[in-house]
Design a protein around this motif. Structure first.
Motif, PDB file in Angstrom:
ATOM      1  N   ALA A  11      18.868 -16.014  26.469  1.00 43.52           N
ATOM      2  CA  ALA A  11      19.945 -16.208  27.432  1.00 43.52           C
ATOM      3  C   ALA A  11      20.247 -17.695  27.620  1.00 43.52           C
ATOM      4  O   ALA A  11      21.407 -18.090  27.795  1.00 43.52           O
ATOM      5  N   ASP A  12      19.203 -18.524  27.569  1.00 42.21           N
ATOM      6  CA  ASP A  12      19.390 -19.973  27.724  1.00 42.21           C
ATOM      7  C   ASP A  12      20.030 -20.598  26.487  1.00 42.21           C
ATOM      8  O   ASP A  12      20.696 -21.635  26.596  1.00 42.21           O
ATOM      9  N   PHE A  13      19.825 -19.976  25.326  1.00 40.82           N
ATOM     10  CA  PHE A  13      20.351 -20.513  24.070  1.00 40.82           C
ATOM     11  C   PHE A  13      21.100 -19.404  23.332  1.00 40.82           C
ATOM     12  O   PHE A  13      20.606 -18.826  22.355  1.00 40.82           O
ATOM     13  N   PRO A  14      22.296 -19.082  23.803  1.00 43.67           N
ATOM     14  CA  PRO A  14      23.028 -17.911  23.297  1.00 43.67           C
ATOM     15  C   PRO A  14      23.480 -18.022  21.847  1.00 43.67           C
ATOM     16  O   PRO A  14      23.842 -17.010  21.248  1.00 43.67           O
ATOM     17  N   THR A  15      23.461 -19.208  21.253  1.00 42.78           N
ATOM     18  CA  THR A  15      23.893 -19.349  19.855  1.00 42.78           C
ATOM     19  C   THR A  15      22.730 -19.185  18.877  1.00 42.78           C
ATOM     20  O   THR A  15      22.930 -19.301  17.658  1.00 42.78           O
ATOM     21  N   LEU A  16      21.547 -18.905  19.379  1.00 46.43           N
ATOM     22  CA  LEU A  16      20.359 -18.805  18.526  1.00 46.43           C
ATOM     23  C   LEU A  16      20.499 -17.701  17.479  1.00 46.43           C
ATOM     24  O   LEU A  16      20.856 -16.566  17.797  1.00 46.43           O
ATOM     25  N   VAL A  17      20.201 -18.045  16.242  1.00 46.59           N
ATOM     26  CA  VAL A  17      20.123 -17.084  15.143  1.00 46.59           C
ATOM     27  C   VAL A  17      18.777 -17.285  14.454  1.00 46.59           C
ATOM     28  O   VAL A  17      18.380 -18.422  14.182  1.00 46.59           O
ATOM     29  N   GLU A  50      20.943 -37.802   8.666  1.00 48.73           N
ATOM     30  CA  GLU A  50      20.439 -36.509   9.125  1.00 48.73           C
ATOM     31  C   GLU A  50      20.815 -36.209  10.576  1.00 48.73           C
ATOM     32  O   GLU A  50      21.079 -35.071  10.938  1.00 48.73           O
ATOM     33  N   GLY A  51      20.888 -37.234  11.409  1.00 51.94           N
ATOM     34  CA  GLY A  51      21.217 -37.018  12.805  1.00 51.94           C
ATOM     35  C   GLY A  51      22.647 -36.581  13.044  1.00 51.94           C
ATOM     36  O   GLY A  51      22.983 -36.128  14.149  1.00 51.94           O
ATOM     37  N   GLN A  52      23.495 -36.693  12.015  1.00 48.67           N
ATOM     38  CA  GLN A  52      24.900 -36.306  12.144  1.00 48.67           C
ATOM     39  C   GLN A  52      25.165 -34.895  11.620  1.00 48.67           C
ATOM     40  O   GLN A  52      26.278 -34.385  11.765  1.00 48.67           O
ATOM     41  N   LEU A  53      24.178 -34.268  11.013  1.00 48.14           N
ATOM     42  CA  LEU A  53      24.377 -32.921  10.487  1.00 48.14           C
ATOM     43  C   LEU A  53      24.479 -31.917  11.635  1.00 48.14           C
ATOM     44  O   LEU A  53      23.696 -31.978  12.586  1.00 48.14           O
ATOM     45  N   PRO A  54      25.437 -30.990  11.588  1.00 48.94           N
ATOM     46  CA  PRO A  54      25.636 -30.054  12.702  1.00 48.94           C
ATOM     47  C   PRO A  54      24.386 -29.272  13.084  1.00 48.94           C
ATOM     48  O   PRO A  54      24.116 -29.058  14.271  1.00 48.94           O
ATOM     49  N   ALA A  55      23.603 -28.843  12.108  1.00 45.13           N
ATOM     50  CA  ALA A  55      22.402 -28.066  12.413  1.00 45.13           C
ATOM     51  C   ALA A  55      21.390 -28.904  13.187  1.00 45.13           C
ATOM     52  O   ALA A  55      20.730 -28.411  14.116  1.00 45.13           O
ATOM     53  N   VAL A  56      21.274 -30.174  12.813  1.00 46.09           N
ATOM     54  CA  VAL A  56      20.348 -31.077  13.508  1.00 46.09           C
ATOM     55  C   VAL A  56      20.885 -31.433  14.892  1.00 46.09           C
ATOM     56  O   VAL A  56      20.130 -31.468  15.881  1.00 46.09           O
ATOM     57  N   GLN A  57      22.177 -31.671  14.989  1.00 51.91           N
ATOM     58  CA  GLN A  57      22.769 -32.010  16.287  1.00 51.91           C
ATOM     59  C   GLN A  57      22.561 -30.877  17.293  1.00 51.91           C
ATOM     60  O   GLN A  57      22.318 -31.126  18.477  1.00 51.91           O
ATOM     61  N   ALA A  58      22.649 -29.642  16.827  1.00 51.88           N
ATOM     62  CA  ALA A  58      22.444 -28.504  17.728  1.00 51.88           C
ATOM     63  C   ALA A  58      21.017 -28.490  18.266  1.00 51.88           C
ATOM     64  O   ALA A  58      20.796 -28.192  19.458  1.00 51.88           O
ATOM     65  N   TRP A  59      20.044 -28.789  17.412  1.00 45.53           N
ATOM     66  CA  TRP A  59      18.663 -28.850  17.896  1.00 45.53           C
ATOM     67  C   TRP A  59      18.448 -30.041  18.814  1.00 45.53           C
ATOM     68  O   TRP A  59      17.670 -29.960  19.778  1.00 45.53           O
ATOM     69  N   ARG A  60      19.116 -31.145  18.566  1.00 44.54           N
ATOM     70  CA  ARG A  60      19.007 -32.289  19.478  1.00 44.54           C
ATOM     71  C   ARG A  60      19.516 -31.918  20.868  1.00 44.54           C
ATOM     72  O   ARG A  60      18.909 -32.279  21.888  1.00 44.54           O
ATOM     73  N   ARG A  61      20.619 -31.184  20.912  1.00 39.31           N
ATOM     74  CA  ARG A  61      21.135 -30.751  22.218  1.00 39.31           C
ATOM     75  C   ARG A  61      20.162 -29.792  22.893  1.00 39.31           C
ATOM     76  O   ARG A  61      19.967 -29.851  24.118  1.00 39.31           O
ATOM     77  N   ALA A  62      19.543 -28.916  22.120  1.00 35.78           N
ATOM     78  CA  ALA A  62      18.576 -27.974  22.689  1.00 35.78           C
ATOM     79  C   ALA A  62      17.358 -28.714  23.231  1.00 35.78           C
ATOM     80  O   ALA A  62      16.866 -28.399  24.322  1.00 35.78           O
ATOM     81  N   PHE A  63      16.869 -29.704  22.496  1.00 30.56           N
ATOM     82  CA  PHE A  63      15.717 -30.463  22.964  1.00 30.56           C
ATOM     83  C   PHE A  63      16.071 -31.218  24.255  1.00 30.56           C
ATOM     84  O   PHE A  63      15.258 -31.281  25.187  1.00 30.56           O
ATOM     85  N   ALA A  64      17.267 -31.779  24.307  1.00 32.17           N
ATOM     86  CA  ALA A  64      17.696 -32.463  25.523  1.00 32.17           C
ATOM     87  C   ALA A  64      17.760 -31.487  26.695  1.00 32.17           C
ATOM     88  O   ALA A  64      17.360 -31.819  27.820  1.00 32.17           O
ATOM     89  N   ALA A 186      18.197 -21.302  13.919  1.00 33.26           N
ATOM     90  CA  ALA A 186      19.307 -22.247  13.966  1.00 33.26           C
ATOM     91  C   ALA A 186      20.166 -21.978  15.190  1.00 33.26           C
ATOM     92  O   ALA A 186      20.191 -20.862  15.724  1.00 33.26           O
ATOM     93  N   LEU A 187      20.897 -23.009  15.605  1.00 36.10           N
ATOM     94  CA  LEU A 187      21.685 -22.938  16.843  1.00 36.10           C
ATOM     95  C   LEU A 187      23.134 -23.378  16.667  1.00 36.10           C
ATOM     96  O   LEU A 187      23.923 -23.249  17.598  1.00 36.10           O
ATOM     97  N   HIS A 188      23.499 -23.878  15.486  1.00 37.86           N
ATOM     98  CA  HIS A 188      24.818 -24.468  15.314  1.00 37.86           C
ATOM     99  C   HIS A 188      25.881 -23.397  15.071  1.00 37.86           C
ATOM    100  O   HIS A 188      25.584 -22.210  14.947  1.00 37.86           O
ATOM    101  N   GLU A 189      27.120 -23.812  14.985  1.00 40.31           N
ATOM    102  CA  GLU A 189      28.253 -22.884  14.929  1.00 40.31           C
ATOM    103  C   GLU A 189      28.183 -21.930  13.740  1.00 40.31           C
ATOM    104  O   GLU A 189      28.501 -20.743  13.861  1.00 40.31           O
ATOM    105  N   ASP A 190      27.780 -22.423  12.589  1.00 43.55           N
ATOM    106  CA  ASP A 190      27.726 -21.590  11.384  1.00 43.55           C
ATOM    107  C   ASP A 190      26.323 -21.061  11.122  1.00 43.55           C
ATOM    108  O   ASP A 190      25.960 -20.762   9.980  1.00 43.55           O
ATOM    109  N   ALA A 223      21.533 -13.949  19.076  1.00 43.58           N
ATOM    110  CA  ALA A 223      21.111 -13.668  20.445  1.00 43.58           C
ATOM    111  C   ALA A 223      21.765 -12.428  20.996  1.00 43.58           C
ATOM    112  O   ALA A 223      21.151 -11.633  21.720  1.00 43.58           O
ATOM    113  N   ALA A 224      23.031 -12.196  20.672  1.00 42.93           N
ATOM    114  CA  ALA A 224      23.734 -11.056  21.225  1.00 42.93           C
ATOM    115  C   ALA A 224      23.170  -9.741  20.734  1.00 42.93           C
ATOM    116  O   ALA A 224      23.406  -8.693  21.329  1.00 42.93           O
ATOM    117  N   GLN A 225      22.397  -9.775  19.631  1.00 38.35           N
ATOM    118  CA  GLN A 225      21.833  -8.563  19.058  1.00 38.35           C
ATOM    119  C   GLN A 225      20.446  -8.260  19.579  1.00 38.35           C
ATOM    120  O   GLN A 225      19.852  -7.260  19.218  1.00 38.35           O
TER     121      GLN A 225
END
Length: 226
Positions: A11-17, A50-64, A186-190, A223-225
């Motif tokens: 619920a806290d991380f709804p984009t989690l796959v 590496e810090g600019q890759l979408p997959a990594v950025q999503a984890w950075r936001r999660a860690f924050a 993973a947590l990013h859009e794709d 997450a929705a599943q």
């Protein structure tokens, strides 16, 4: 062994796959070839930090969001990419670990490989109570901070700290490993497409490396599943 993410965490991380593989028949002397995925990772790093890759950025936001400083505590895939960029290669540890690390770097998505025989009961990703036992690779014992996201088994043993930051030495893949549990998150859009592709690549590499082994793949779960 059943694997799950706690409903509150989802619920806290709804984009989690997440997706998993189980491999029965691991040997430490198989001729693994991680080079195709390391080459792919190097190619990505040639054009993007590496810090600019979408997959990594999503984890950075999660860690924050978890109260962790993203540049102090990094997800495993970002740490691998940093090392690859600085040193040009990754160390060879074990054929299974080498393949998982290379595919993780290629996709910039964390991949954890655990010795299934070192896990007691079911495995859940949840927030820690603070009483869980975590064994470091150096042999020390730690207790996660209350609220920290950990991988916890039925015996209260933490097999990873800070979610995708650091695995435990207790269930690390080694020469005696015969059965392995592999999880990618993973947590990013794709994330759904990328996790599915990652699992397909990794499964193909595992089958080529251990053709006599039994491999079971779980389809990516969003997450929705859950």
């Amino acid at each position: 062994m059943q694997f799950r993410h706690h409903p509150r965490l989802r619920a806290d991380f709804p984009t989690l796959v997440a997706g998993t593989l189980r491999l029965d028949g691991v040997t430490p002397d198989a001729p693994a070839d991680p080079s195709p995925w390391l080459d792919r990772a190097r190619a990505r790093l040639a054009g993007t930090a590496e810090g600019q890759l979408p997959a990594v950025q999503a984890w950075r936001r999660a860690f924050a969001a978890m109260g962790l400083k993203p540049t102090q505590y990094r997800c495993a895939s970002e740490s691998l990419l940093r090392r690859l960029r600085r040193e040009g290669d990754l160390p060879s540890l074990h054929p299974l670990v080498d393949l998982c690390n290379a595919v993780s770097a290629a996709y910039a998505i964390p991949v954890a490989a655990l010795d299934l025989d070192r896990i007691t009961g079911d495995l859940e990703v949840r927030r820690a109570a603070g009483t869980e036992r975590y064994d470091t690779f150096g042999g020390d014992v730690e207790h996660p901070e209350p609220g920290e996201v950990v991988f916890v088994d039925g015996a209260g043993r933490a097999h990873a700290r800070r979610w995708t930051n650091r695995q435990s030495g207790w269930s690390a893949i080694g020469a005696g490993t015969r059965r392995a549990f592999i999880v990618t998150e993973a947590l990013h859009e794709d994330a759904a497409d990328d996790v599915a592709a990652l699992l397909a690549d990794l499964a193909g590499a595992l089958r080529a490396t251990w053709p006599a082994a039994t491999l079971v793949e779980d389809r990516p779960a969003a997450a929705a599943q859950a």
